[in-house]
Structures are given as structure tokens and as C-alpha cells.
Scaffold this motif. Structure first.
Motif, PDB file in Angstrom:
ATOM      1  N   ASP A 163       2.113   1.620  -3.669  1.00 50.12           N
ATOM      2  CA  ASP A 163       0.991   2.278  -4.328  1.00 50.12           C
ATOM      3  C   ASP A 163       0.871   3.824  -4.183  1.00 50.12           C
ATOM      4  OD1 ASP A 163       0.278  -0.112  -5.496  1.00 50.12           O
ATOM      5  OD2 ASP A 163      -1.128  -0.683  -3.682  1.00 50.12           O
ATOM      6  N   LEU A 164       0.960   4.163  -2.734  1.00 51.09           N
ATOM      7  CA  LEU A 164       0.902   5.685  -2.584  1.00 51.09           C
ATOM      8  C   LEU A 164       2.080   6.484  -3.124  1.00 51.09           C
ATOM      9  CD1 LEU A 164      -0.575   5.331   1.113  1.00 51.09           C
ATOM     10  CD2 LEU A 164      -1.919   6.170  -0.931  1.00 51.09           C
ATOM     11  N   LEU A 196       1.465   6.789  -6.867  1.00 51.02           N
ATOM     12  CA  LEU A 196       0.176   7.451  -7.354  1.00 51.02           C
ATOM     13  C   LEU A 196       0.550   8.679  -7.969  1.00 51.02           C
ATOM     14  CD1 LEU A 196      -2.781   7.001  -7.508  1.00 51.02           C
ATOM     15  CD2 LEU A 196      -3.081   8.142  -5.063  1.00 51.02           C
ATOM     16  N   LEU A 225      -4.136   0.037  -5.431  1.00 53.95           N
ATOM     17  CA  LEU A 225      -4.353   0.995  -4.195  1.00 53.95           C
ATOM     18  C   LEU A 225      -5.902   0.613  -3.376  1.00 53.95           C
ATOM     19  CD1 LEU A 225      -3.427   3.226  -2.512  1.00 53.95           C
ATOM     20  CD2 LEU A 225      -4.575   4.570  -4.188  1.00 53.95           C
ATOM     21  N   LEU A 249       0.883  -1.247  -0.062  1.00 56.27           N
ATOM     22  CA  LEU A 249      -0.005  -0.029  -0.024  1.00 56.27           C
ATOM     23  C   LEU A 249       0.823   1.431   0.012  1.00 56.27           C
ATOM     24  CD1 LEU A 249      -2.858   1.184   0.115  1.00 56.27           C
ATOM     25  CD2 LEU A 249      -2.723   0.965   2.465  1.00 56.27           C
TER      26      LEU A 249
END
Length: 251
Positions: free
Chosen positions: A59-60, A63, A180, A56
Motif C-alpha cells: 500500500d505504501l 501510494l 492502507l 501494508l
């Protein structure tokens, strides 16, 4: 019992950096190799628990560079299917033993390698036309399920996305936003199933900088490094670790 010793970090640090590079730059699902590698030295459920917050975080981290560049329709369809897939994965996980998880993760690892090899040899052909919306929903369910039990939803999402004529950056951005959301959805059932613990959280705190570093490298490698070069190593890792996990699960 998780022991945060030098052996653990000698395996975990390269695995987490590898996950960051894969998710941050290549979006084809090979980041789950990190959970496969960790499952060689610790209990599979604990490996999944350690990797989810790190995935996670990756993913952040990825992003921002890909914000708004995703295929909107493709993302919505995969997410709509992925959420029920997560619920199905939670149901199966409750019935799974550690050895069954080893077999599932090992099987998915070898299946990923076979799928890529079969595509290259022409044994499997992805539709040249655009797949219909219902296929996107179905692939979303499958991706959500496999993501829950092995963090390996990427290959199934790729089958659908590769038919949608997205460019390299649109494809990568779509995988980032889809997983995400799916990874966020996995947090609640992971918590109730007892997959997280004080030990996994401590490991995540120590490994978090390496996840961010891997994502940073991956975003830049996306524009510089040929995907073929990166995945040559990935396939070898997955074959070795997948076979080892299946052997351990059976014996």
C-alpha cells in the motif's frame, strides 16, 4: 511451527509478488489470494500475520503514484465503516479455530470467483445509479470484517466503488488509501491476538523486497496490462486453493 525452508519460499515469493501486482495495479481485491495460497502450507493465522505487514508495505509503495487521485467521499465512507468492521473481525477471530479460518478463507476465495463470474453472466447486476452514502458505510463495515479474517475486503469495497462512476485511476487510488488505513488499524488487534511472532517478522523481512517489486510491477501494469488477462490466472488460483482449504477445514 513455521520453517523458513525452500518449500516455504518457493510458495511465498510468487504469492507475495502476485499480491504486489494485484494491489499495486488492479485494486480489485485479488491480492488476498496470497494469504489463501500461504494457508495451504502453514497455519492460517500465521499466513495472515505474515501477509499483513507485506500488504501494508505494498500500500505504501503504491501510494505515491496515486496520491490525491482518489474519490474523497468514497474513501471517507469506506474507512468510516471499515474501522468498526475491523473490530468485529477481531471479535470473531478470538472465537475461531484454525479449521474455521480455513473454511472462512476458502469460502471467501470461492465467493469472489462466483461473484465475478455472476457479474459477467448477468446473474448479478450492480446498480447503474450511484449508491447512497449509507451503502458505502455498510460496505466499509463488511470490507473491514473480511479484511481482518482473510485480507479479502477488496471485493466488497468494489461493489460500492463500481457504482460511483470513478475512472480507472480514481478507483485504484481509492482502494489504495482505504486499505492502507484499514491495514494500519488491523495491526493493534493482530498484535494482541498473538498473530505476529518472531518467525512471521523474520519471514516479512526476507519477503519485503518481493512485495515492493510486485507493487512496482503492478503500478506500471495498471497502465499497460488488460485486467481481464491478469484475473484469468487469479480465478484459477482461487478456485484450486479455495477448494483445498475448505476440504482441509472439513476433514
Amino acid at each position: 511451527m513455521l520453517t523458513l525452508d525452500w518449500t516455504f519460499f518457493a510458495v511465498a515469493v510468487p504469492a507475495v509478488i502476485f499480491a504486489g501486482i494485484s494491489k499495486g495495479g488492479f485494486g480489485s481485491g485479488a491480492s488476498f489470494a496470497s494469504a489463501t495460497i500461504l494457508a495451504l502450507i502453514i497455519e492460517p493465522g500465521m499466513a495472515l500475520g505474515i501477509m499483513l505487514p507485506l500488504l501494508l508495505l505494498i500500500d505504501l509503495s503504491a501510494l505515491g503514484p496515486f496520491w490525491g487521485k482518489w474519490g474523497r467521499r468514497e474513501a471517507v465512507l469506506l474507512i468510516a465503516g471499515g474501522l468498526p468492521g475491523v473490530a468485529l473481525g477481531a471479535l470473531v477471530y478470538q472465537l475461531a479455530t484454525p479449521d474455521l479460518l480455513r473454511l472462512l478463507i476458502g469460502g471467501v476465495s470461492l465467493g469472489f470467483v462466483f461473484w465475478r463470474f455472476a457479474l459477467k453472466r448477468g446473474w448479478i447486476r450492480i446498480a447503474t445509479g450511484t449508491m447512497p452514502d449509507w451503502v458505502g458505510g455498510l460496505m466499509g463495515v463488511s470490507a473491514g470484517f473480511t479484511s481482518f479474517v482473510s485480507h479479502a475486503g477488496g471485493p466488497l469495497a468494489a461493489i460500492y466503488l463500481l457504482s460511483r462512476n470513478l475512472n480507472k485511476t480514481e478507483y485504484q487510488a481509492t482502494t489504495v488509501v482505504v486499505f492502507l488505513i484499514i491495514n494500519i488499524a488491523k495491526f493493534v488487534p493482530y498484535t494482541f491476538l498473538g498473530i505476529f511472532s518472531a518467525q512471521t517478522i523474520l519471514a516479512d523481512l526476507v519477503l519485503a523486497p518481493f512485495a515492493v517489486l510486485g507493487a512496482w510491477i503492478g503500478v506500471r501494469a495498471h497502465f499497460l496490462v488488460p485486467e481481464r488477462l491478469f484475473f484469468g490466472l487469479t480465478y484459477q488460483l482461487l478456485i484450486i486453493t479455495g477448494c483445498k482449504l475448505i476440504w482441509d477445514g472439513l476433514t
